[in-house]
Design an enzyme around this catalytic site. Structure first.
Site, mmCIF file in Angstrom:
data_model
loop_
_atom_site.group_PDB
_atom_site.id
_atom_site.type_symbol
_atom_site.label_atom_id
_atom_site.label_comp_id
_atom_site.label_asym_id
_atom_site.label_seq_id
_atom_site.Cartn_x
_atom_site.Cartn_y
_atom_site.Cartn_z
ATOM 1 N N PRO A 76 0.839 -1.207 0.000
ATOM 2 C CA PRO A 76 0.000 0.000 0.000
ATOM 3 C C PRO A 76 0.871 1.252 0.000
ATOM 4 O O PRO A 76 2.056 1.188 0.372
ATOM 5 C CB PRO A 76 -0.782 -0.122 1.309
ATOM 6 C CG PRO A 76 0.043 -0.993 2.182
ATOM 7 C CD PRO A 76 0.840 -1.895 1.296
ATOM 8 N N THR B 253 1.421 -1.966 -10.282
ATOM 9 C CA THR B 253 -0.046 -1.904 -10.267
ATOM 10 C C THR B 253 -0.515 -1.461 -8.880
ATOM 11 O O THR B 253 -1.690 -1.592 -8.557
ATOM 12 C CB THR B 253 -0.692 -3.278 -10.590
ATOM 13 O OG1 THR B 253 -0.229 -4.219 -9.625
ATOM 14 C CG2 THR B 253 -0.371 -3.749 -11.996
ATOM 15 N N ARG C 132 0.414 1.785 -6.343
ATOM 16 C CA ARG C 132 0.038 3.201 -6.370
ATOM 17 C C ARG C 132 1.196 3.984 -6.986
ATOM 18 O O ARG C 132 2.373 3.645 -6.787
ATOM 19 C CB ARG C 132 -0.230 3.734 -4.953
ATOM 20 C CG ARG C 132 -1.585 3.332 -4.381
ATOM 21 C CD ARG C 132 -2.746 4.060 -5.056
ATOM 22 N NE ARG C 132 -4.037 3.689 -4.490
ATOM 23 C CZ ARG C 132 -4.823 2.718 -4.949
ATOM 24 N NH1 ARG C 132 -4.457 2.007 -6.006
ATOM 25 N NH2 ARG C 132 -5.979 2.487 -4.383
ATOM 26 N N ASP D 78 0.523 0.842 -14.250
ATOM 27 C CA ASP D 78 -0.924 1.075 -14.351
ATOM 28 C C ASP D 78 -1.311 2.304 -13.537
ATOM 29 O O ASP D 78 -2.456 2.747 -13.589
ATOM 30 C CB ASP D 78 -1.680 -0.155 -13.823
ATOM 31 C CG ASP D 78 -3.188 -0.017 -13.991
ATOM 32 O OD1 ASP D 78 -3.625 0.270 -15.130
ATOM 33 O OD2 ASP D 78 -3.931 -0.187 -13.009
ATOM 34 N N GLU E 242 -1.362 11.014 -11.235
ATOM 35 C CA GLU E 242 -2.377 10.561 -12.201
ATOM 36 C C GLU E 242 -3.722 11.261 -12.090
ATOM 37 O O GLU E 242 -4.512 11.260 -13.030
ATOM 38 C CB GLU E 242 -2.615 9.047 -12.053
ATOM 39 C CG GLU E 242 -3.336 8.652 -10.774
ATOM 40 C CD GLU E 242 -3.532 7.143 -10.644
ATOM 41 O OE1 GLU E 242 -2.602 6.380 -10.954
ATOM 42 O OE2 GLU E 242 -4.635 6.739 -10.231
ATOM 43 N N HIS F 160 -4.786 3.124 -14.972
ATOM 44 C CA HIS F 160 -5.389 2.605 -13.732
ATOM 45 C C HIS F 160 -6.599 1.718 -14.055
ATOM 46 O O HIS F 160 -7.718 1.964 -13.591
ATOM 47 C CB HIS F 160 -5.793 3.759 -12.792
ATOM 48 C CG HIS F 160 -5.774 3.357 -11.340
ATOM 49 N ND1 HIS F 160 -5.281 4.167 -10.354
ATOM 50 C CD2 HIS F 160 -6.181 2.222 -10.728
ATOM 51 C CE1 HIS F 160 -5.404 3.562 -9.184
ATOM 52 N NE2 HIS F 160 -5.942 2.368 -9.397
HETATM 53 N N1 LIG Z 1 -4.169 -0.718 -9.981
HETATM 54 C C1 LIG Z 1 -5.307 -1.087 -9.429
HETATM 55 O O1 LIG Z 1 -6.359 -1.085 -10.088
HETATM 56 C C2 LIG Z 1 -5.320 -1.551 -7.988
HETATM 57 C C3 LIG Z 1 -6.418 -2.267 -7.523
HETATM 58 C C4 LIG Z 1 -6.425 -2.743 -6.206
HETATM 59 C C5 LIG Z 1 -5.369 -2.470 -5.368
HETATM 60 N N2 LIG Z 1 -4.317 -1.749 -5.829
HETATM 61 C C6 LIG Z 1 -3.179 -1.467 -4.932
HETATM 62 O O2 LIG Z 1 -2.570 -2.690 -4.581
HETATM 63 C C7 LIG Z 1 -2.179 -2.613 -3.211
HETATM 64 C C8 LIG Z 1 -2.065 -4.018 -2.635
HETATM 65 O O3 LIG Z 1 -3.363 -4.591 -2.571
HETATM 66 P P1 LIG Z 1 -3.631 -5.931 -1.728
HETATM 67 O O4 LIG Z 1 -5.088 -6.210 -1.853
HETATM 68 O O5 LIG Z 1 -2.651 -6.983 -2.115
HETATM 69 O O6 LIG Z 1 -3.305 -5.415 -0.256
HETATM 70 P P2 LIG Z 1 -2.972 -6.294 1.035
HETATM 71 O O7 LIG Z 1 -3.306 -5.411 2.196
HETATM 72 O O8 LIG Z 1 -3.594 -7.645 0.947
HETATM 73 O O9 LIG Z 1 -1.386 -6.489 0.955
HETATM 74 C C9 LIG Z 1 -0.464 -5.445 1.099
HETATM 75 C C10 LIG Z 1 0.826 -6.059 1.608
HETATM 76 O O10 LIG Z 1 1.819 -5.008 1.612
HETATM 77 C C11 LIG Z 1 2.603 -5.213 2.783
HETATM 78 N N3 LIG Z 1 3.352 -4.011 3.140
HETATM 79 C C12 LIG Z 1 3.002 -3.018 3.993
HETATM 80 N N4 LIG Z 1 4.017 -2.131 4.086
HETATM 81 C C13 LIG Z 1 5.016 -2.584 3.293
HETATM 82 C C14 LIG Z 1 6.326 -2.122 2.978
HETATM 83 N N5 LIG Z 1 6.820 -1.026 3.548
HETATM 84 N N6 LIG Z 1 7.065 -2.839 2.108
HETATM 85 C C15 LIG Z 1 6.585 -3.958 1.538
HETATM 86 N N7 LIG Z 1 5.375 -4.473 1.814
HETATM 87 C C16 LIG Z 1 4.579 -3.781 2.666
HETATM 88 C C17 LIG Z 1 1.606 -5.637 3.839
HETATM 89 O O11 LIG Z 1 2.250 -6.260 4.936
HETATM 90 C C18 LIG Z 1 0.739 -6.610 3.035
HETATM 91 O O12 LIG Z 1 1.248 -7.911 3.098
HETATM 92 C C19 LIG Z 1 -3.284 -1.748 -2.563
HETATM 93 O O13 LIG Z 1 -2.817 -1.101 -1.402
HETATM 94 C C20 LIG Z 1 -3.603 -0.756 -3.651
HETATM 95 O O14 LIG Z 1 -2.804 0.405 -3.467
HETATM 96 C C21 LIG Z 1 -4.273 -1.300 -7.112
#
Ligand SMILES: NC(=O)c1ccc[n+]([C@@H]2O[C@H](COP(=O)([O-])OP(=O)(O)OC[C@H]3O[C@@H](n4cnc5c(N)ncnc54)[C@H](O)[C@@H]3O)[C@@H](O)[C@H]2O)c1
Length: 337
Positions: free
Chosen positions: A214, A240, A242, A266, A271, A303
């Site tokens: 995140p 993909t 942020r 993405d 953006e 996105h």
């Molecule tokens: N492009 C898109 O359309 C789209 C869609 C959905 C989500 N996303 C992004 O994808 C991200 C991940 O989604 P998810 O559902 O897998 O989230 P999730 O909460 O299941 O997983 C996030 C992981 O990141 C880890 N994390 C936290 N801080 C960290 C750091 N400093 N270094 C490395 N890892 C760290 C957490 O421990 C967790 O395991 C979301 O936060 C969102 O920003 C993008």
């Protein structure tokens, strides 16, 4: 419940209208009053929430302290995010205003991971260039030499829902999986054969670095001048997550000087002005984005990683369930605190 729905796209209107009417068979209608607006929530538009109970927002709506102050005065009781990330919401300000925040933590992690894989293959096999050539009957393949993914090392930054699925896809290509996460999931690693490494090592060892953490104060610009200099010169990044996980100016520098092999993105740091709109007949004032678009080893999508029929249905269903739980005074299982 009266819902002010900001930054509406045609696909949002279709999926939320259907879910609000009770889905395909109409069996469980919500029948909320939803006002679909095509403009974003921000300091200039917040006062239009007057008379509503809920604001429903997406990734580029601005929900800072100033906006929340106006929302409170308008009588808004709930901010319903129709996305997973919540970096655009000032949670402290929302809590101080007594406004609850809910989100959709998972609507289709497969949609996002699969899009990441699509970006990766498009990049490593030059699919956009090949597509443009063959569309004009140019079947010359000079300059389209790709790279086998089999045997390369994939670095997964953030091994949550999406990161784990991406790892599974890349493992399917025969890649070695390494990962970094401050909260390692050793059980998953053991089952998948992934190895957790330090933050520096993931930059050093990865041939493909895929970002799935995140956006937080800690992860902002986690990919920066110094970390990109650690990378292999032919390594590619897939983002993909942020946009602001990457320092975009440093990215342009790294691409210009060959510090990395390319990027599929993405999301983009700035953006919010451009994405989700057609700017093809306007003058672009963002010189970083304009420069990124010129590199042959950069692929940008706007996105859209989340944009599958499965994900849209889940987003609408969960958002309306979140609102229903709030309206009924039930436990908010998807509350962001
Ligand atoms: N492009 C898109 O359309 C789209 C869609 C959905 C989500 N996303 C992004 O994808 C991200 C991940 O989604 P998810 O559902 O897998 O989230 P999730 O909460 O299941 O997983 C996030 C992981 O990141 C880890 N994390 C936290 N801080 C960290 C750091 N400093 N270094 C490395 N890892 C760290 C957490 O421990 C967790 O395991 C979301 O936060 C969102 O920003 C993008």
């Amino acid at each position: 419940m009266k819902i002010a729905f900001f930054d509406t796209r045609s696909y949002d209107k279709a999926s939320f209208t259907k879910a609000n009417q009770g889905g395909a068979d109409g069996s469980h209608p919500y029948n909320y009053e939803i006002d679909f607006r095509d403009f974003k929530l921000n300091e200039n538009t917040a006062m239009t929430a007057q008379g509503f109970d809920v604001v429903c927002v997406f990734v580029n709506d601005v929900v800072n302290a100033e906006v929340i102050d106006v929302l409170k005065k308008c009588g808004i009781k709930l901010i319903a995010l129709r996305c997973a990330g919540f970096n655009n919401v000032d949670l402290k300000a929302a809590a101080a205003a007594g406004i609850k925040v809910v989100r959709v933590p998972a609507y289709s992690p497969y949609a996002v991971a699969e899009h990441g894989a699509a970006l990766l293959l498009s990049l490593t096999r030059h699919i956009p260039q090949a597509y443009l050539r063959t569309k004009t009957a140019n079947f010359n393949i000079d300059g389209l030499t790709g790279r086998d993914l089999h045997g390369l090392t994939a670095g997964i930054l953030g091994t949550g829902k999406i990161g784990q699925i991406m790892a599974g896809i890349l493992k399917g290509f025969g890649m070695k999986i390494i990962a970094y996460d401050p909260f390692p999931n050793e059980k998953w690693a053991g089952e998948t054969g992934a190895t957790y490494v330090s933050k520096d090592e993931i930059f050093r060892q990865s041939d493909v670095l895929s970002l799935h953490c995140p956006l937080t104060e800690e992860t902002k610009h986690i990919v920066n001048h110094d970390t990109m200099k650690m990378m292999k010169q032919d390594a590619v990044i897939i983002n993909t997550g942020r946009g602001a996980l990457i320092d975009s100016k440093a990215l342009v520098h790294a691409l210009k000087h060959g510090h990395i092999g390319g990027i599929g993105m993405d999301v983009y740091e700035e953006e919010s002005k451009y994405f989700f709109s057609d700017w093809s007949t306007d003058i672009m004032t963002d010189d970083v984005l304009a420069r990124l678009l010129t590199f042959p080893n950069v692929i940008i999508t706007g996105h859209q990683a989340f944009l599958t029929t499965n994900a849209l249905k889940n987003l609408a269903d969960t958002t309306l369930e979140n609102i229903k739980a709030f309206a009924g005074g039930e436990e908010l299982v998807n509350e962001v605190k």
